[in-house]
Write an enzyme that holds these catalytic residues in place. Structure first.
Site, PDB file in Angstrom:
ATOM      1  CB  THR A   1      -0.907   0.047   1.254  1.00 12.63           C
ATOM      2  OG1 THR A   1      -0.098  -0.065   2.420  1.00 12.63           O
ATOM      3  CG2 THR A   1      -1.938  -1.072   1.225  1.00 12.63           C
TER       4      THR A   1
ATOM      5  CG  ASP B   1      -1.303  -3.378  16.112  1.00 10.20           C
ATOM      6  OD1 ASP B   1      -0.173  -3.382  15.598  1.00 10.20           O
ATOM      7  OD2 ASP B   1      -2.327  -3.104  15.479  1.00 10.20           O
TER       8      ASP B   1
END
Lengths: 177, 571
Positions: free
Chosen positions: B195, B342
């Site tokens: 991306t 995360d």
């Protein structure tokens, strides 16, 4: 099975998918509510499911024997074939407002559309959920939670993080989209 | 997350009801009218031009303005006094109504933008007219966690470089959009996708990978810009990923690791390096003086369950420096060892002169973390000099995820997500946009699933808890917050500072605004009708300065989708 000569290649796609219609429907509408719609599903998703059935990563007494005779190219071609079919209208009712509100609250907490995309249309290896059979959705969500469907632990984790009442609302809401 | 992270996907608001552009539907709609391609009159971009991009007010050549990634654009026609007169010059509508994260690149009046599903458009930067459109034929298998995003292209010579969702690197003819070469980067069936915009430098195309939610082994690679052949590969996860058993994070807080349990696991499982994640999905900064690149590495796989991955999980959640010519390791600094939240490192690092601990000015590198801190490093050895005050509320750090869900702030999107920061070196300020999303962190255990989503749990936004965002200016030489503007929703996208004394940034509700870069006072705003969740660019054409930004909303933080590229100018 894999050692036998492959009449598969000689068989056209149209012939190979004839058997599918027996359950997934001549016109894309499955013959039973616990059988999923596969017409119009993104090809990446259908390919991965066939692959997982064959590998045994996704268990199904019905689908495993069917998928086990396919090679990768067959699966890709079959997946492509069904992705080009229109998604059928199962005529399921829109969910009432209170159910929809509950479903959307749950969606916001997890962010389902972050993967399933706007309006739950799916893409690539992520399935379309909008308009899928409610009974099938209910069953497969339950299977994710128990890991009876163990081919995507990430989805299982997300389903376990969502309360059962919210999931019931989601199944009803998604079916009615 | 794999985009790194972010699955947390915490979202608000109902989505717009527009059918998006997934797969085939998109292709069908496109048949109706196919605009005729015209040749884009664009002269080849030289390395000398790229090297001097920091002084070039006419063009916008690199994703974050220059190799140092300062996001400080030297154009100053639009300033604090006249910005109130800024208005739309043109609007271009792409064919794809999905998450829009592109950084427009401008070369001598030709603009290159990208959309979700890896489309590229070449536009006339003066009128918004389309020259050509590259509609990437996506392979059937794409695996990515947080939206079919694309963050842009870069140009070198007469080639435009694009990395695609199905993990290919493509070189296009800048004039026509025709494919010149194409290289497979990695196998999407194993969780790899692209991306980020590539970084082009010295006849190389630098690219990382997404996949931190899929048990990949991350990398940064250099491909030959002319041929697409691999020049070097750096695995972001070394074969010895165990590290030093750090018990504290970069700011000195205890991470509650059970080191003995991890050591027992290590004895049982061996080094987990093969499936440890560590995606790199934002651009490296390039220091041509020392011939080094600096980038940040994302989260370990699985995100929330540390049990299958004993050790510090090097080099996840780290700043890493490599030699540009060889890809050889130079130094690293790990912010969070053995991350189970995360809260990784994503926003692209920036090279600046900074004050060291003794007050001496030295070459530095700064990074804004999902933790909400701006970290300031010594460029020589990657060591940490200081970290800023927290830009967002922090609570209950570092509580371990539980089965029922443990509440902790910040949520797993940050702080600062992938959004690039801007800086103004003359003011010693870094500008960051932040999210505030209270979340529950839950852990679940499951074995490596053959390239499938591997989260090791879930982070979920807590229903009923208010979310918000902010724009924060931090003095990187003191670590103090200079000013902060609160926004009604979490912020994701990016920010640009200009020599006109302004910063430009957008919000998920469609607001795009200019602020005084010294005090945060809002001086101008515009409503785009869809989320402005992309980094703005600036350029000059015919003595006019333009500001351009994408307004297409965001998938990860469900903001209203659209498909507009909007350019603004004074009269």
């Amino acid at each position: 099975m894999s050692a036998s000569p492959r009449p598969a290649l000689a068989q056209s796609i149209a012939e190979r998918v004839e058997v599918c219609a027996g359950c997934h429907g001549q016109d894309g509408k499955p013959i039973d509510k616990t059988i999923p719609v596969i017409w119009g599903q993104p090809s990446g998703y259908t390919y991965i499911q066939l692959r997982d059935f064959k590998r045994g990563d996704r268990k199904s007494e019905i689908m495993q024997p069917i998928a086990s005779s396919f090679e990768k190219e067959d699966m890709l071609a079959i997946a492509e074939y069904f992705s080009n079919k229109p998604w059928p209208d199962l005529g399921q009712p829109r969910s009432p407002k209170d159910v929809a509100d509950r479903a959307l609250r749950a969606e916001r907490s997890v962010g389902c559309t972050g993967c399933h995309l706007d309006q739950f249309q799916g893409t690539g290896t992520v399935p379309r959920l909008a308009g899928q059979s409610r009974e099938y959705l209910t069953k497969t969500i339950a299977d994710f939670r128990t890991r009876a469907r163990g081919n995507n632990p990430g989805m299982s984790d997300l389903m376990l993080a969502t309360p059962p009442d919210d999931l019931a609302a989601l199944a009803e809401y998604l079916a009615g989209l | 997350m794999n985009r790194s992270s972010s699955i947390a996907f915490a979202t608000f608001f109902g989505l717009g009801c527009l059918l998006a552009a997934p797969g085939n539907a998109q292709q069908e709609v496109k048949q109706e009218y196919v605009p005729v391609s015209r040749e884009a009159k664009v002269s080849p971009v030289t390395q000398a031009q790229l090297t001097a991009a920091d002084k070039n007010a006419t063009n916008f050549l690199l994703t974050n303005v220059n190799y140092a990634q300062t996001r400080f654009h030297p154009a100053k026609q639009i300033n604090r006094d006249n910005v109130k007169g800024l208005h739309v010059a043109w609007i271009f509508q792409t064919d794809v109504r999905e998450s829009l994260e592109t950084s427009p690149i401008v070369v001598d009046g030709v603009m290159f933008v990208t959309t979700s599903f890896s489309h590229v458009y070449a536009l006339d930067a003066k009128t918004g007219e389309q020259f050509w459109h590259y509609n990437h034929k996506m392979g059937p298998i794409t695996t990515y966690c947080c939206g079919p995003n694309n963050r842009g292209v870069q140009v070198l010579g007469d080639l435009v470089y694009l990395a695609t969702l199905d993990a290919k690197l493509v070189a296009l003819n800048a004039k026509t959009g025709d494919v010149v070469w194409k290289t497979d980067i990695a196998d999407p069936e194993l969780g790899y996708s692209e991306t980020m915009a590539p970084t082009v430098v010295k006849d190389k195309v630098l690219i990382g990978t997404n996949g931190g939610e899929y048990g990949i082994r991350g990398f940064v690679r250099a491909y030959d810009a002319k041929t697409g052949k691999l020049v070097w590969n750096f695995d972001t996860i070394p074969e010895n990923s165990v590290g030093v058993w750090a018990t504290k994070d970069a700011t000195g807080r205890d991470m509650h690791r059970d080191i003995q349990a991890e050591k027992d696991q290590l004895a049982k499982l061996g080094d987990p390096y093969k499936r440890l994640g560590g995606g790199v999905w934002q651009n490296p900064a390039v220091d041509l003086a020392t011939n080094r690149i600096y980038f940040v590495v994302g989260n370990p796989s699985p995100d929330l369950d540390g049990s299958p991955r004993p050790g510090d999980n090097l080099y996840t959640d780290s700043l890493v420096a490599l030699d540009l010519d060889t890809g050889k390791y130079i130094c690293h600094f790990q912010y969070i060892a053995h991350d189970v939240w995360d809260l990784d490192a994503v926003s692209p690092p920036v090279l600046l002169d900074v004050k060291d601990k003794s007050g001496k000015t030295i070459p530095g590198v700064i990074h804004a973390g999902k933790t909400g801190h701006v970290y300031v490093h010594d460029r020589k050895d990657c060591s940490l000099i200081r970290f800023s005050e927290a830009m967002v509320p922090q609570e209950n750090m570092w509580v371990l995820p539980t089965k029922e869900g443990a509440r902790m702030l910040p949520g797993a999107n940050g702080g600062v997500e992938w959004s690039p920061i801007a800086t103004d070196p003359a003011q010693e300020l870094a500008y960051a946009i932040n999210l505030h999303q209270p979340m529950h962190y839950r852990v679940e255990n499951s074995p490596y699933p053959n390239g499938k989503l591997w989260l090791g749990g879930a982070f979920t936004a807590i229903p009923g808890e208010q979310q918000s965002g902010n724009i924060t200016a931090v003095n990187y030489n003191t670590g103090k917050i200079k000013w902060q503007v609160k926004t009604p929703e979490p912020m994701i996208g990016g920010i640009l500072a200009t020599a006109g004394g302004l910063v430009f940034t957008g919000e998920g509700n469609g607001k795009f605004a200019a602020y005084n870069s010294s005090n945060g006072k809002e001086l101008w705003s515009f409503r785009a009708g869809a989320g402005v969740n992309a980094p703005p660019s600036s350029y000059m054409l015919g003595n006019k300065q333009y500001i351009v930004v994408g307004a297409g909303g965001n998938t990860q933080v469900s903001f209203k989708r659209g498909n507009n590229i909007i350019a603004f100018t004074l009269d």
